[in-house]
Design a protein around this motif. Structure first.
Motif, PDB file in Angstrom:
ATOM      1  N   ASN A 106       0.826  -1.215   0.000  1.00 36.64           N
ATOM      2  CA  ASN A 106       0.000   0.000   0.000  1.00 36.64           C
ATOM      3  C   ASN A 106       0.859   1.262   0.000  1.00 36.64           C
ATOM      4  OD1 ASN A 106      -2.452  -1.370   0.005  1.00 36.64           O
ATOM      5  ND2 ASN A 106      -2.491  -1.539   2.235  1.00 36.64           N
ATOM      6  N   THR A 107       2.018   1.190   0.643  1.00 34.77           N
ATOM      7  CA  THR A 107       2.923   2.340   0.686  1.00 34.77           C
ATOM      8  C   THR A 107       3.607   2.569  -0.654  1.00 34.77           C
ATOM      9  OG1 THR A 107       3.351   1.879   3.036  1.00 34.77           O
ATOM     10  CG2 THR A 107       4.897   3.344   1.922  1.00 34.77           C
ATOM     11  N   PHE A 108       3.907   1.469  -1.339  1.00 32.22           N
ATOM     12  CA  PHE A 108       4.590   1.533  -2.639  1.00 32.22           C
ATOM     13  C   PHE A 108       3.775   0.755  -3.677  1.00 32.22           C
ATOM     14  CE2 PHE A 108       7.786   1.547   0.767  1.00 32.22           C
ATOM     15  CZ  PHE A 108       8.428   2.755   0.514  1.00 32.22           C
ATOM     16  N   PRO A 109       2.618   1.282  -4.079  1.00 31.27           N
ATOM     17  CA  PRO A 109       1.698   0.523  -4.933  1.00 31.27           C
ATOM     18  C   PRO A 109       2.223   0.204  -6.326  1.00 31.27           C
ATOM     19  CG  PRO A 109       0.984   2.811  -4.718  1.00 31.27           C
ATOM     20  CD  PRO A 109       2.093   2.613  -3.725  1.00 31.27           C
ATOM     21  N   ASP A 110       3.234   0.942  -6.788  1.00 32.06           N
ATOM     22  CA  ASP A 110       3.764   0.684  -8.126  1.00 32.06           C
ATOM     23  C   ASP A 110       4.998  -0.215  -8.087  1.00 32.06           C
ATOM     24  OD1 ASP A 110       5.181   2.702  -6.819  1.00 32.06           O
ATOM     25  OD2 ASP A 110       5.889   3.586  -8.690  1.00 32.06           O
ATOM     26  N   TYR A 111       5.357  -0.728  -6.915  1.00 40.25           N
ATOM     27  CA  TYR A 111       6.530  -1.587  -6.797  1.00 40.25           C
ATOM     28  C   TYR A 111       6.152  -3.043  -7.093  1.00 40.25           C
ATOM     29  CZ  TYR A 111       9.524   1.985  -4.610  1.00 40.25           C
ATOM     30  OH  TYR A 111      10.290   3.101  -4.362  1.00 40.25           O
ATOM     31  N   LYS A 112       7.097  -3.759  -7.681  1.00 39.14           N
ATOM     32  CA  LYS A 112       6.944  -5.197  -7.910  1.00 39.14           C
ATOM     33  C   LYS A 112       7.211  -5.940  -6.605  1.00 39.14           C
ATOM     34  CE  LYS A 112      10.134  -7.069 -10.436  1.00 39.14           C
ATOM     35  NZ  LYS A 112      10.918  -7.453 -11.639  1.00 39.14           N
ATOM     36  N   VAL A 113       6.512  -7.055  -6.383  1.00 41.80           N
ATOM     37  CA  VAL A 113       6.735  -7.893  -5.209  1.00 41.80           C
ATOM     38  C   VAL A 113       7.495  -9.145  -5.634  1.00 41.80           C
ATOM     39  CG1 VAL A 113       5.658  -9.178  -3.320  1.00 41.80           C
ATOM     40  CG2 VAL A 113       4.620  -7.048  -4.140  1.00 41.80           C
ATOM     41  N   VAL A 114       8.559  -9.458  -4.906  1.00 40.01           N
ATOM     42  CA  VAL A 114       9.365 -10.643  -5.189  1.00 40.01           C
ATOM     43  C   VAL A 114       9.503 -11.467  -3.916  1.00 40.01           C
ATOM     44  CG1 VAL A 114      11.604 -11.537  -5.940  1.00 40.01           C
ATOM     45  CG2 VAL A 114      10.677  -9.462  -6.996  1.00 40.01           C
ATOM     46  N   CYS A 115       9.040 -12.710  -3.950  1.00 36.69           N
ATOM     47  CA  CYS A 115       9.200 -13.635  -2.827  1.00 36.69           C
ATOM     48  C   CYS A 115      10.484 -14.420  -3.037  1.00 36.69           C
ATOM     49  CB  CYS A 115       8.015 -14.589  -2.744  1.00 36.69           C
ATOM     50  SG  CYS A 115       6.443 -13.773  -2.399  1.00 36.69           S
ATOM     51  N   CYS A 116      11.280 -14.534  -1.979  1.00 38.91           N
ATOM     52  CA  CYS A 116      12.600 -15.129  -2.134  1.00 38.91           C
ATOM     53  C   CYS A 116      12.988 -15.920  -0.891  1.00 38.91           C
ATOM     54  CB  CYS A 116      13.635 -14.036  -2.397  1.00 38.91           C
ATOM     55  SG  CYS A 116      15.315 -14.644  -2.615  1.00 38.91           S
ATOM     56  N   GLY A 117      13.676 -17.047  -1.103  1.00 35.47           N
ATOM     57  CA  GLY A 117      14.166 -17.817   0.023  1.00 35.47           C
ATOM     58  C   GLY A 117      15.039 -18.971  -0.412  1.00 35.47           C
ATOM     59  N   HIS A 118      15.802 -19.491   0.527  1.00 38.28           N
ATOM     60  CA  HIS A 118      16.686 -20.634   0.301  1.00 38.28           C
ATOM     61  C   HIS A 118      16.206 -21.810   1.135  1.00 38.28           C
ATOM     62  CE1 HIS A 118      20.558 -22.793   1.635  1.00 38.28           C
ATOM     63  NE2 HIS A 118      20.285 -23.232   0.418  1.00 38.28           N
ATOM     64  N   SER A 119      16.197 -23.013   0.534  1.00 39.44           N
ATOM     65  CA  SER A 119      15.892 -24.245   1.261  1.00 39.44           C
ATOM     66  C   SER A 119      14.485 -24.183   1.851  1.00 39.44           C
ATOM     67  CB  SER A 119      16.966 -24.468   2.329  1.00 39.44           C
ATOM     68  OG  SER A 119      16.864 -25.752   2.887  1.00 39.44           O
ATOM     69  N   TYR A 120      14.349 -24.390   3.152  1.00 38.58           N
ATOM     70  CA  TYR A 120      13.058 -24.239   3.847  1.00 38.58           C
ATOM     71  C   TYR A 120      12.405 -22.913   3.454  1.00 38.58           C
ATOM     72  CZ  TYR A 120      10.156 -23.636   8.154  1.00 38.58           C
ATOM     73  OH  TYR A 120       9.144 -23.423   9.065  1.00 38.58           O
ATOM     74  N   GLY A 121      13.214 -21.869   3.384  1.00 34.16           N
ATOM     75  CA  GLY A 121      12.700 -20.556   3.001  1.00 34.16           C
ATOM     76  C   GLY A 121      12.189 -20.510   1.578  1.00 34.16           C
ATOM     77  N   GLY A 122      12.757 -21.349   0.700  1.00 38.91           N
ATOM     78  CA  GLY A 122      12.253 -21.429  -0.665  1.00 38.91           C
ATOM     79  C   GLY A 122      10.876 -22.060  -0.716  1.00 38.91           C
ATOM     80  N   ALA A 123      10.692 -23.137   0.067  1.00 41.48           N
ATOM     81  CA  ALA A 123       9.366 -23.760   0.153  1.00 41.48           C
ATOM     82  C   ALA A 123       8.362 -22.776   0.737  1.00 41.48           C
ATOM     83  CB  ALA A 123       9.443 -25.025   1.010  1.00 41.48           C
ATOM     84  N   GLY A 124       8.786 -22.071   1.795  1.00 41.45           N
ATOM     85  CA  GLY A 124       7.911 -21.079   2.406  1.00 41.45           C
ATOM     86  C   GLY A 124       7.569 -19.944   1.464  1.00 41.45           C
ATOM     87  N   SER A 125       8.513 -19.565   0.610  1.00 44.73           N
ATOM     88  CA  SER A 125       8.284 -18.466  -0.330  1.00 44.73           C
ATOM     89  C   SER A 125       7.192 -18.798  -1.340  1.00 44.73           C
ATOM     90  CB  SER A 125       9.585 -18.124  -1.065  1.00 44.73           C
ATOM     91  OG  SER A 125      10.520 -17.559  -0.183  1.00 44.73           O
TER      92      SER A 125
END
Length: 223
Positions: A106-125
């Motif tokens: 909401n603060t940066f409505p024109d920004y792209k969202v990128v989910c990122c993680g390694h290992s367990y964090g990749g599954a969570g992402s």
């Protein structure tokens, strides 16, 4: 109204995959009582909201990794199946997590969202990205390193492509974690195999599961 701390990254050029891996590895993550760890970072130069999920760091994390029997998820008119451990742990902090992510969006409505993680964090992402889609209607991009497979059944893999924009899931050919759970009906969204396969390497996760900060393994990858 409680003020949310958003960390601004300024003056950076677009991070290469190995740079992003090294960056997420050294973050100061937030956590909840069920030990799901995350962090939201804002790259004002590239106009990106990074949503990071952390790799395994605790006994609870390793227990969760082995809870890979599946549970159904029903969202709007979509039905899909995910691994019980990762989905349940993410659900335990979904409110806190999404409050922070949605505030950033909401603060940066024109920004792209990128989910990122390694290992367990990749599954969570993967699971975090699906939640972002359903709560915001916006398709996040997905970048993971050495992620195990959190989705169950081929139709879930196919449906999951609806929830994301660009998907890049790096998996070294000698990284045994990327083949887990070792059953044919478990999937990631879209895997890019990198590096060289070594049967011996499969039994050396200390090296090949943590190799993603090495620039040389990406030499044949465009972008």
């Amino acid at each position: 109204m409680r003020r949310l701390a958003l960390f601004i990254l300024r003056g950076n050029k677009k991070m290469k995959p190995w740079e992003l891996y090294n960056y997420q590895e050294n973050l100061d993550y937030k956590t909840n009582t069920f030990d799901y760890d995350w962090r939201v970072k804002i790259d004002s130069e590239e106009k990106i909201i990074y949503v990071f999920s952390q790799f395994s760091t605790s006994v609870i994390d390793w227990i969760v990794n082995f809870l890979f029997f599946f549970i159904p998820q029903v969202r709007q008119w979509y039905l899909y199946f995910a691994c019980f451990g990762w989905q349940t742990t993410f659900n335990s902090c979904k409110g806190l997590f999404m409050n922070e992510v949605l505030t950033a969006m909401n603060t940066f409505p024109d920004y792209k969202v990128v989910c990122c993680g390694h290992s367990y964090g990749g599954a969570g992402s993967v699971l975090a990205g699906i939640e972002i889609f359903f709560q915001s209607g916006k398709k996040p991009d997905l970048i993971t390193f050495g992620a195990p497979k959190p989705l169950v059944f081929l139709f879930t893999k196919l449906i999951s492509r609806i929830f994301f924009g660009k998907v890049t899931q790096y998996a070294h050919q000698s990284d045994i974690v990327t083949y887990l759970p070792p059953l044919p009906w478990y999937w990631n969204v879209k895997v890019i195999r990198i590096g060289k396969f070594s049967l011996k390497g499969l039994f050396n996760p200390k090296k090949y599961h943590c190799i993603y900060g090495d620039e040389s393994i990406y030499k044949n990858i465009k972008g």
